[in-house]
Design a protein around this motif. Structure first.
Motif, PDB file in Angstrom:
ATOM      1  N   LEU A 494       0.866  -1.172   0.000  1.00  7.43           N
ATOM      2  CA  LEU A 494       0.000   0.000   0.000  1.00  7.43           C
ATOM      3  C   LEU A 494       0.910   1.231   0.000  1.00  7.43           C
ATOM      4  O   LEU A 494       1.378   1.672   1.040  1.00  7.43           O
ATOM      5  CB  LEU A 494      -0.923  -0.022   1.210  1.00  7.43           C
ATOM      6  N   LEU A 495       1.168   1.757  -1.192  1.00  7.04           N
ATOM      7  CA  LEU A 495       2.098   2.864  -1.345  1.00  7.04           C
ATOM      8  C   LEU A 495       1.429   4.231  -1.239  1.00  7.04           C
ATOM      9  O   LEU A 495       2.046   5.196  -0.788  1.00  7.04           O
ATOM     10  CB  LEU A 495       2.817   2.776  -2.699  1.00  7.04           C
ATOM     11  N   HIS A 496       0.167   4.319  -1.681  1.00  7.26           N
ATOM     12  CA  HIS A 496      -0.465   5.623  -1.854  1.00  7.26           C
ATOM     13  C   HIS A 496      -1.689   5.762  -0.950  1.00  7.26           C
ATOM     14  O   HIS A 496      -2.562   4.892  -0.928  1.00  7.26           O
ATOM     15  CB  HIS A 496      -0.876   5.815  -3.314  1.00  7.26           C
ATOM     16  N   LEU A 497      -1.749   6.870  -0.221  1.00  6.99           N
ATOM     17  CA  LEU A 497      -2.904   7.156   0.618  1.00  6.99           C
ATOM     18  C   LEU A 497      -2.981   8.660   0.854  1.00  6.99           C
ATOM     19  O   LEU A 497      -2.003   9.388   0.674  1.00  6.99           O
ATOM     20  CB  LEU A 497      -2.840   6.395   1.945  1.00  6.99           C
ATOM     21  N   ALA A 498      -4.168   9.126   1.229  1.00  7.70           N
ATOM     22  CA  ALA A 498      -4.393  10.553   1.464  1.00  7.70           C
ATOM     23  C   ALA A 498      -5.403  10.718   2.587  1.00  7.70           C
ATOM     24  O   ALA A 498      -6.359   9.938   2.702  1.00  7.70           O
ATOM     25  CB  ALA A 498      -4.902  11.235   0.184  1.00  7.70           C
ATOM     26  N   TRP A 499      -5.186  11.740   3.408  1.00 11.95           N
ATOM     27  CA  TRP A 499      -6.070  12.042   4.540  1.00 11.95           C
ATOM     28  C   TRP A 499      -6.961  13.212   4.148  1.00 11.95           C
ATOM     29  O   TRP A 499      -6.488  14.202   3.607  1.00 11.95           O
ATOM     30  CB  TRP A 499      -5.244  12.398   5.770  1.00 11.95           C
ATOM     31  N   HIS A 500      -8.250  13.086   4.455  1.00 17.65           N
ATOM     32  CA  HIS A 500      -9.200  14.165   4.181  1.00 17.65           C
ATOM     33  C   HIS A 500      -8.764  15.427   4.924  1.00 17.65           C
ATOM     34  O   HIS A 500      -8.336  15.361   6.080  1.00 17.65           O
ATOM     35  CB  HIS A 500     -10.598  13.745   4.627  1.00 17.65           C
ATOM     36  N   PRO A 501      -8.827  16.606   4.285  1.00 17.87           N
ATOM     37  CA  PRO A 501      -8.287  17.817   4.913  1.00 17.87           C
ATOM     38  C   PRO A 501      -9.006  18.294   6.163  1.00 17.87           C
ATOM     39  O   PRO A 501      -8.427  19.023   6.966  1.00 17.87           O
ATOM     40  CB  PRO A 501      -8.392  18.865   3.794  1.00 17.87           C
ATOM     41  N   THR A 502     -10.271  17.912   6.364  1.00 19.12           N
ATOM     42  CA  THR A 502     -11.012  18.427   7.516  1.00 19.12           C
ATOM     43  C   THR A 502     -11.610  17.346   8.404  1.00 19.12           C
ATOM     44  O   THR A 502     -12.080  17.650   9.499  1.00 19.12           O
ATOM     45  CB  THR A 502     -12.165  19.345   7.044  1.00 19.12           C
ATOM     46  N   GLU A 503     -11.607  16.102   7.973  1.00 21.95           N
ATOM     47  CA  GLU A 503     -12.229  15.038   8.750  1.00 21.95           C
ATOM     48  C   GLU A 503     -11.288  13.858   8.890  1.00 21.95           C
ATOM     49  O   GLU A 503     -10.299  13.741   8.160  1.00 21.95           O
ATOM     50  CB  GLU A 503     -13.538  14.580   8.072  1.00 21.95           C
ATOM     51  N   ASN A 504     -11.602  12.993   9.821  1.00 29.24           N
ATOM     52  CA  ASN A 504     -10.832  11.765   9.983  1.00 29.24           C
ATOM     53  C   ASN A 504     -11.326  10.727   8.978  1.00 29.24           C
ATOM     54  O   ASN A 504     -12.131   9.848   9.282  1.00 29.24           O
ATOM     55  CB  ASN A 504     -10.944  11.246  11.418  1.00 29.24           C
TER      56      ASN A 504
END
Length: 519
Positions: A494-504
């Motif tokens: 799992l190389l690629h991931l992103a966190w939502h800018p305002t929520e978990n």
């Protein structure tokens, strides 16, 4: 902040806040889920993920050169008037829901005839730009070329309310009974017809004496809308080596692109020139000792950016100092423990990704073994080090043989700066809490049941490595197994991931599937 003991006020949260209760992660949705035994096509494997600043749109890129856009749907129709919603004493509980919006072919395979080099279409990076007039703008990059895309809804217009009976209209749009070739008539000197009552000299289509009461102009109507992606600009021929990073500036006008040896500064409006601001290429390539691995603009200071290197250091530069930023303003590098150097030391120290926190106070870096959180006001050592792959240390020889040791894992921070996340093998990803004294280190699997591989483990107390800087290392594992006692599978990563800018909420890519989780 000094060593992680004092609270530092910031808009994006502080890593030194009191430890909160661990988050309980749940599965939200999946796109492109594959069935058991289904063969994965190479071109469908996701190679980039990025939320926009609002969190309402998500973009993914794949190895086939395609960009797929998703839009959030759960925040659009809340129901009730604004006054009713203001009177509610609790937030509306819902998990983020996205739906497929559109996709387009961003890059095609090319061939560099001068260098006899194939340029694959794989999307390396995607970055969202500022929206304007309800249109979406984004940058996408493969190894050599960056493209600026505009995605906008276009109304499909059609002509309706025609006067002619559709049954009398031929394929070419002419009226069958009014053909000039069927009834040729002589014309007057002034171009008129001797028979005023006929049209085109044909007597079978006549105009009544009182005119045609139903005569009306055709009307253009918009029946439906369609999303159109259009390439506005192409930024090419500026990199001799593979592009590993692109990053937007907070001024909304410029962006940087980085390859192994150079960082270039572009203006979004100008595609035929760029300015080289960092150049680490030596006069003699035999003297090359390190390469650039990642670069990112500061989220609010348009004159500052950071780039990481294969030697495990991060350099912070100020564009106001000079046009060519050969000298850095600060360098963040952890001193090497004496007596521990091995063949793999430099390989595993190479930083694969860096990210600024939302407030710009911290820099998160990912090398092969660890995640490190740096305070830009303290360059002596990281605030916290999170152990991600410590259990792989005895297997470095095997990982070197199958090239897994060169895998480039990305990292991300939550919008409030309280947690960080990164990927691992066996389609696992790790989430750590940054708060002082916290032992939260959650391992999740990219599947519909993210917690299925969890085993109860006693909480691990944080251990201090230095009484002076009080640097904390968390998440160390049993050296023979992964985070939960399972054998690792280096082919599923799992190389690629992103966190939502305002929520978990986290979006992550497992091969050709996009998984989304919330807490």
């Amino acid at each position: 902040m000094n060593g992680g003991d004092e609270a530092a006020p910031s808009d994006g949260g502080s890593v030194v806040a009191a430890a909160a209760a661990p988050l309980e992660w749940k599965f939200a949705q999946v796109f492109g889920e594959r069935t058991a035994g289904e063969e994965i096509q190479e071109v469908d494997i996701i190679s980039a993920i990025e939320f926009d600043k609002s969190g309402d749109h998500l973009a993914t890129g794949d190895r086939g050169g395609r960009v797929v856009l998703f839009e959030r749907t759960d925040t659009k129709d809340v129901g009730g008037s604004r006054r009713d919603l203001e009177r509610m004493d609790h937030a509306i509980n819902r998990h983020p829901e996205f739906r497929y919006k559109t996709e387009f072919q961003s890059h095609e395979p090319e061939f560099d005839y001068l260098k006899s080099l194939e340029i694959e279409e794989k999307i390396n990076k995607i970055r969202w730009c500022q929206t304007a007039n309800s249109a979406l703008f984004l940058l996408s990059s493969n190894d050599k070329t960056i493209k600026f895309w505009k995605v906008q809804e276009k109304k499909i217009k059609r002509i309706s309310e025609m006067n002619v009976d559709p049954s009398k209209v031929l394929r070419n749009g002419t009226i069958g009974s009014s053909s000039n070739s069927d009834c040729p008539k002589p014309l007057l000197a002034n171009g008129g017809s001797p028979e005023r009552s006929s049209v085109y000299g044909c007597s079978d289509l006549t105009i009544p004496a009182g005119g045609i009461p139903s005569l009306r102009l055709p009307v253009v109507t918009s029946l439906e809308t369609s999303l159109i992606a259009r390439c506005r600009r192409v930024y090419a021929h500026a990199h001799d080596y593979h592009i590993n990073s692109i990053s937007n500036n907070s001024d909304g006008e410029t962006f940087i692109s980085a390859d192994d040896l150079r960082v270039n500064l572009w203006n979004l409006e100008i595609s035929n020139q760029s300015f080289n601001i960092v150049d680490v290429k030596p006069a003699n390539m035999e003297d090359l000792t390190e390469v650039i691995t990642s670069a990112e603009f500061h989220p609010s200071h348009c004159n500052m950016l950071a780039y990481s290197s294969s030697k495990g250091c991060i350099r912070l530069i100020d564009l106001r100092q000079s046009a060519l930023c050969d000298s850095h303003a600060k360098i963040f590098e952890e001193p090497e423990p004496s007596g521990t150097k091995s063949f793999f030391t430099e390989i595993i120290a190479s930083i694969s990704d860096i990210k600024f926190s939302k407030d710009g106070r911290y820099i998160l870096s990912r090398d092969y073994m660890t995640l490190k959180l740096w305070d830009i006001n303290m360059d002596s050592s990281p605030v916290t080090t999170f152990q991600v792959h410590e259990y792989l240390r005895p297997k470095l020889c095997d990982l070197y043989e199958n090239d897994s040791i060169f895998d480039k894992f990305e990292c991300c921070l939550s919008g409030d700066g309280m947690r960080v996340a990164t990927g691992s093998y066996s389609n696992l990803f790790r989430v750590f809490a940054c708060a002082a004294g916290s032992t939260e280190a959650t391992t999740l699997e990219a599947s519909k049941n993210p917690m299925r591989r969890q085993v109860p483990t006693p909480s691990r107390p944080s251990r201090s490595l230095s009484s002076i800087t009080r640097v904390v290392r968390r998440g160390a594992e049993n050296p023979s197994v992964d985070a939960n006692g399972n054998s690792i599978d280096s082919t599923t990563k799992l190389l690629h991931l992103a966190w939502h800018p305002t929520e978990n909420s986290i979006a992550c890519a497992a091969a050709n599937s996009l998984y989304m989780y919330y807490a």
